[in-house]
Design a protein around this motif. Structure first.
Motif, PDB file in Angstrom:
ATOM      1  N   ASP A  76      13.514   8.110  29.590  1.00  8.63           N
ATOM      2  CA  ASP A  76      12.993   7.754  30.905  1.00  8.63           C
ATOM      3  C   ASP A  76      13.565   6.462  31.472  1.00  8.63           C
ATOM      4  OD1 ASP A  76      10.795   9.877  31.301  1.00  8.63           O
ATOM      5  OD2 ASP A  76      10.432   9.132  29.276  1.00  8.63           O
ATOM      6  N   PHE A  77      13.866   5.489  30.601  1.00  8.21           N
ATOM      7  CA  PHE A  77      14.431   4.218  31.052  1.00  8.21           C
ATOM      8  C   PHE A  77      15.431   3.714  30.023  1.00  8.21           C
ATOM      9  CE2 PHE A  77      10.230   4.401  33.026  1.00  8.21           C
ATOM     10  CZ  PHE A  77      10.507   4.068  34.338  1.00  8.21           C
ATOM     11  N   HIS A  78      16.426   2.978  30.513  1.00  4.44           N
ATOM     12  CA  HIS A  78      17.386   2.274  29.663  1.00  4.44           C
ATOM     13  C   HIS A  78      17.088   0.787  29.828  1.00  4.44           C
ATOM     14  CE1 HIS A  78      21.376   1.917  27.644  1.00  4.44           C
ATOM     15  NE2 HIS A  78      21.395   0.744  28.251  1.00  4.44           N
ATOM     16  N   ALA A  79      17.105   0.026  28.731  1.00  6.30           N
ATOM     17  CA  ALA A  79      16.700  -1.370  28.806  1.00  6.30           C
ATOM     18  C   ALA A  79      17.562  -2.258  27.921  1.00  6.30           C
ATOM     19  CB  ALA A  79      15.228  -1.511  28.406  1.00  6.30           C
ATOM     20  N   ARG A  80      17.563  -3.548  28.282  1.00  9.45           N
ATOM     21  CA  ARG A  80      18.168  -4.589  27.456  1.00  9.45           C
ATOM     22  C   ARG A  80      17.223  -5.794  27.478  1.00  9.45           C
ATOM     23  NH1 ARG A  80      24.414  -5.441  29.071  1.00  9.45           N
ATOM     24  NH2 ARG A  80      24.416  -6.433  27.002  1.00  9.45           N
ATOM     25  N   MET A  81      17.111  -6.497  26.334  1.00 11.35           N
ATOM     26  CA  MET A  81      16.227  -7.663  26.254  1.00 11.35           C
ATOM     27  C   MET A  81      17.011  -8.874  25.791  1.00 11.35           C
ATOM     28  SD  MET A  81      14.142 -10.055  24.899  1.00 11.35           S
ATOM     29  CE  MET A  81      13.747  -9.859  23.158  1.00 11.35           C
ATOM     30  N   PHE A  82      16.810  -9.997  26.478  1.00  8.86           N
ATOM     31  CA  PHE A  82      17.530 -11.232  26.191  1.00  8.86           C
ATOM     32  C   PHE A  82      16.520 -12.362  25.987  1.00  8.86           C
ATOM     33  CE2 PHE A  82      19.856  -8.591  29.229  1.00  8.86           C
ATOM     34  CZ  PHE A  82      21.006  -8.312  28.508  1.00  8.86           C
ATOM     35  N   ALA A  83      16.651 -13.088  24.865  1.00  8.75           N
ATOM     36  CA  ALA A  83      15.740 -14.198  24.571  1.00  8.75           C
ATOM     37  C   ALA A  83      16.508 -15.339  23.917  1.00  8.75           C
ATOM     38  CB  ALA A  83      14.600 -13.724  23.678  1.00  8.75           C
ATOM     39  N   ALA A  99      16.358 -18.452  24.242  1.00  6.03           N
ATOM     40  CA  ALA A  99      15.527 -19.601  23.863  1.00  6.03           C
ATOM     41  C   ALA A  99      14.827 -19.398  22.526  1.00  6.03           C
ATOM     42  CB  ALA A  99      14.487 -19.878  24.954  1.00  6.03           C
ATOM     43  N   MET A 100      14.698 -18.129  22.092  1.00  5.82           N
ATOM     44  CA  MET A 100      14.087 -17.833  20.794  1.00  5.82           C
ATOM     45  C   MET A 100      15.132 -17.608  19.717  1.00  5.82           C
ATOM     46  SD  MET A 100      10.644 -15.573  21.254  1.00  5.82           S
ATOM     47  CE  MET A 100      11.482 -14.038  21.629  1.00  5.82           C
ATOM     48  N   GLY A 101      16.388 -17.874  20.037  1.00  2.00           N
ATOM     49  CA  GLY A 101      17.448 -17.644  19.069  1.00  2.00           C
ATOM     50  C   GLY A 101      17.893 -16.199  19.009  1.00  2.00           C
ATOM     51  N   VAL A 102      17.510 -15.389  20.007  1.00  2.25           N
ATOM     52  CA  VAL A 102      17.866 -13.974  20.051  1.00  2.25           C
ATOM     53  C   VAL A 102      18.603 -13.731  21.369  1.00  2.25           C
ATOM     54  CG1 VAL A 102      17.029 -11.593  19.980  1.00  2.25           C
ATOM     55  CG2 VAL A 102      15.813 -13.384  18.707  1.00  2.25           C
ATOM     56  N   ARG A 103      19.926 -13.782  21.321  1.00  2.00           N
ATOM     57  CA  ARG A 103      20.670 -13.609  22.570  1.00  2.00           C
ATOM     58  C   ARG A 103      20.406 -12.228  23.156  1.00  2.00           C
ATOM     59  NH1 ARG A 103      24.461 -16.471  25.252  1.00  2.00           N
ATOM     60  NH2 ARG A 103      25.845 -15.333  26.660  1.00  2.00           N
ATOM     61  N   GLU A 104      20.456 -11.193  22.313  1.00  2.00           N
ATOM     62  CA  GLU A 104      20.075  -9.850  22.756  1.00  2.00           C
ATOM     63  C   GLU A 104      19.404  -9.138  21.591  1.00  2.00           C
ATOM     64  OE1 GLU A 104      21.672  -5.805  25.013  1.00  2.00           O
ATOM     65  OE2 GLU A 104      23.055  -7.496  24.720  1.00  2.00           O
ATOM     66  N   ASP A 105      18.400  -8.340  21.908  1.00  2.00           N
ATOM     67  CA  ASP A 105      17.599  -7.651  20.900  1.00  2.00           C
ATOM     68  C   ASP A 105      17.847  -6.145  20.998  1.00  2.00           C
ATOM     69  OD1 ASP A 105      15.663  -7.681  18.831  1.00  2.00           O
ATOM     70  OD2 ASP A 105      14.080  -7.158  20.243  1.00  2.00           O
ATOM     71  N   PRO A 106      18.050  -5.449  19.862  1.00  2.00           N
ATOM     72  CA  PRO A 106      18.325  -4.014  19.925  1.00  2.00           C
ATOM     73  C   PRO A 106      17.130  -3.154  20.332  1.00  2.00           C
ATOM     74  CG  PRO A 106      19.109  -4.954  17.856  1.00  2.00           C
ATOM     75  CD  PRO A 106      18.241  -5.979  18.493  1.00  2.00           C
ATOM     76  N   ALA A 107      15.899  -3.626  20.069  1.00  2.00           N
ATOM     77  CA  ALA A 107      14.703  -2.846  20.424  1.00  2.00           C
ATOM     78  C   ALA A 107      13.520  -3.797  20.426  1.00  2.00           C
ATOM     79  CB  ALA A 107      14.470  -1.712  19.427  1.00  2.00           C
ATOM     80  N   THR A 108      12.719  -3.756  21.492  1.00  2.00           N
ATOM     81  CA  THR A 108      11.683  -4.768  21.666  1.00  2.00           C
ATOM     82  C   THR A 108      10.357  -4.097  22.010  1.00  2.00           C
ATOM     83  OG1 THR A 108      13.452  -6.134  22.623  1.00  2.00           O
ATOM     84  CG2 THR A 108      11.204  -7.006  22.703  1.00  2.00           C
ATOM     85  N   GLY A 109       9.551  -3.848  20.980  1.00  2.00           N
ATOM     86  CA  GLY A 109       8.274  -3.180  21.200  1.00  2.00           C
ATOM     87  C   GLY A 109       7.301  -4.003  22.011  1.00  2.00           C
ATOM     88  N   PRO A 127      10.585 -17.763  27.829  1.00  5.92           N
ATOM     89  CA  PRO A 127      11.555 -17.304  28.825  1.00  5.92           C
ATOM     90  C   PRO A 127      12.394 -16.124  28.314  1.00  5.92           C
ATOM     91  CG  PRO A 127      12.374 -19.281  27.775  1.00  5.92           C
ATOM     92  CD  PRO A 127      11.011 -19.027  27.190  1.00  5.92           C
ATOM     93  N   ASN A 128      11.764 -14.958  28.274  1.00 12.52           N
ATOM     94  CA  ASN A 128      12.407 -13.736  27.794  1.00 12.52           C
ATOM     95  C   ASN A 128      12.660 -12.810  28.980  1.00 12.52           C
ATOM     96  OD1 ASN A 128      11.733 -14.733  25.147  1.00 12.52           O
ATOM     97  ND2 ASN A 128       9.689 -13.885  25.445  1.00 12.52           N
ATOM     98  N   ALA A 129      13.816 -12.183  29.026  1.00 11.76           N
ATOM     99  CA  ALA A 129      14.154 -11.270  30.119  1.00 11.76           C
ATOM    100  C   ALA A 129      14.302  -9.852  29.601  1.00 11.76           C
ATOM    101  CB  ALA A 129      15.444 -11.714  30.799  1.00 11.76           C
ATOM    102  N   TYR A 130      13.678  -8.917  30.299  1.00  9.68           N
ATOM    103  CA  TYR A 130      13.778  -7.493  29.959  1.00  9.68           C
ATOM    104  C   TYR A 130      14.307  -6.785  31.197  1.00  9.68           C
ATOM    105  CZ  TYR A 130      12.327  -3.041  27.796  1.00  9.68           C
ATOM    106  OH  TYR A 130      12.300  -1.797  27.214  1.00  9.68           O
ATOM    107  N   ALA A 131      15.572  -6.403  31.144  1.00 10.19           N
ATOM    108  CA  ALA A 131      16.216  -5.733  32.271  1.00 10.19           C
ATOM    109  C   ALA A 131      16.252  -4.237  31.998  1.00 10.19           C
ATOM    110  CB  ALA A 131      17.625  -6.273  32.462  1.00 10.19           C
TER     111      ALA A 131
END
Length: 301
Positions: A216-223, A225-235, A201-205
């Protein structure tokens, strides 16, 4: 436990203390999954990589990747950061190569690498698996609610939420403006109902407006459930984002390049490049690229 060397890097940046931090354990032979998971929890970064000898002599290394709470079959910033680190080490030993092959649970990952200095390099890897849409997303009000947004702030142009994986799955959430994306706050009580799939259950907004010109795009990633409330960069999310671009942007045949910025709200600006090759209206290959800079070296006792 025997002493094991490790290096930390900041990935998807050339600037120290920006990008996404990564720990790479270089001497991981003899460690089982439980020991690797414990070490990843100790580092408490979004991912920790464990490097071991490859199964095939022609390959450069085998990688296992752990978040603080689970193992991943594939991830982007660990692949880029480890490829850069191995390229730096090879260059220092006078045996630099332009392309290295990394064994990951998702498959073999070819990485083109270059060295920009004794502690800085660049890597771009070809996706071992093209992205595919999984299941329908949850209802729009539910998705908006767990991000603390109004449902009218979800979607722009042709973009609507989708669930896609290129090895790691994400619910992709288009947000109507940068202002709305910047004020996202998580309401995790209903997270598992709103963000799919259930096992990832990972969200990429993301939105089309950007902080820096030329992106081209601005993004934020939230996970969470994986112990990563927000990730600085998600390849791995950008890898799956290739399908989102194909579906909603509909790029024509040929080569296309996009730059996605992430981590700005965390004070760790990151830039990830996504390259697509499109033929007969279909995605035939995709590549993720970025830079990395070494931060520290040490020994696990």
């Amino acid at each position: 436990m025997m002493p094991r060397r490790f290096v930390t890097l900041d990935v998807f940046t050339t600037t120290r203390h920006a990008g996404n931090p990564l720990a790479v354990v270089l001497d991981s032979e003899g460690l089982d999954a439980a020991a690797m998971q414990a070490i990843a929890r100790e580092f408490n970064l979004s991912e920790t990589v464990f490097v071991s000898a490859p199964a095939a002599p022609a390959h450069r290394a085998a990688l296992r990747i752990f978040t603080p709470s689970r193992e991943l079959p594939f991830a982007g910033h660990p692949t880029v950061g480890t490829a850069v680190l191995l390229a730096l080490r090879d260059a220092a030993e006078g045996r630099a190569e332009d392309v290295i092959l990394l064994e990951e649970p998702v498959g073999l990952v070819p990485c083109a690498v270059s060295v920009a200095g004794p502690q800085v390099g660049h890597a771009i890897f070809t996706l071992p698996r093209l992205p595919q849409e999984l299941e329908p997303p949850a209802a729009l009000p539910l998705i908006a609610g767990v991000l603390g947004l109004d449902r009218r702030e979800i979607g722009f142009d042709r973009h609507v939420p989708s669930v896609v994986s290129a090895g790691v799955a994400f619910t992709f959430v288009p947000v109507s403006s940068l202002e709305a994306l910047e004020r996202v706050h998580l309401e995790t009580t209903l997270w598992s109902q709103a963000i799919r799939p259930a096992d990832q259950p990972n969200a990429y907004a993301y939105c089309r407006q950007t902080r820096d010109a030329g992106h081209d795009f601005h993004a934020r990633m939230f996970a969470p459930a994986m112990g990563v409330r927000e990730d600085p960069a998600t390849g791995s999310a950008v890898a799956a984002f290739a399908d989102v671009i194909m579906r909603f942007e509909k790029p024509g045949d040929g080569e296309h390049r996009f730059t996605i910025e992430q981590g700005y709200e965390m004070g760790r600006p990151s830039q990830i490049t996504l390259e697509l090759t499109v033929s007969a209206g279909a995605l035939v290959s995709a590549r993720i690229g970025g830079s990395a800079v070494m931060i520290s070296e040490g020994v696990l006792l």
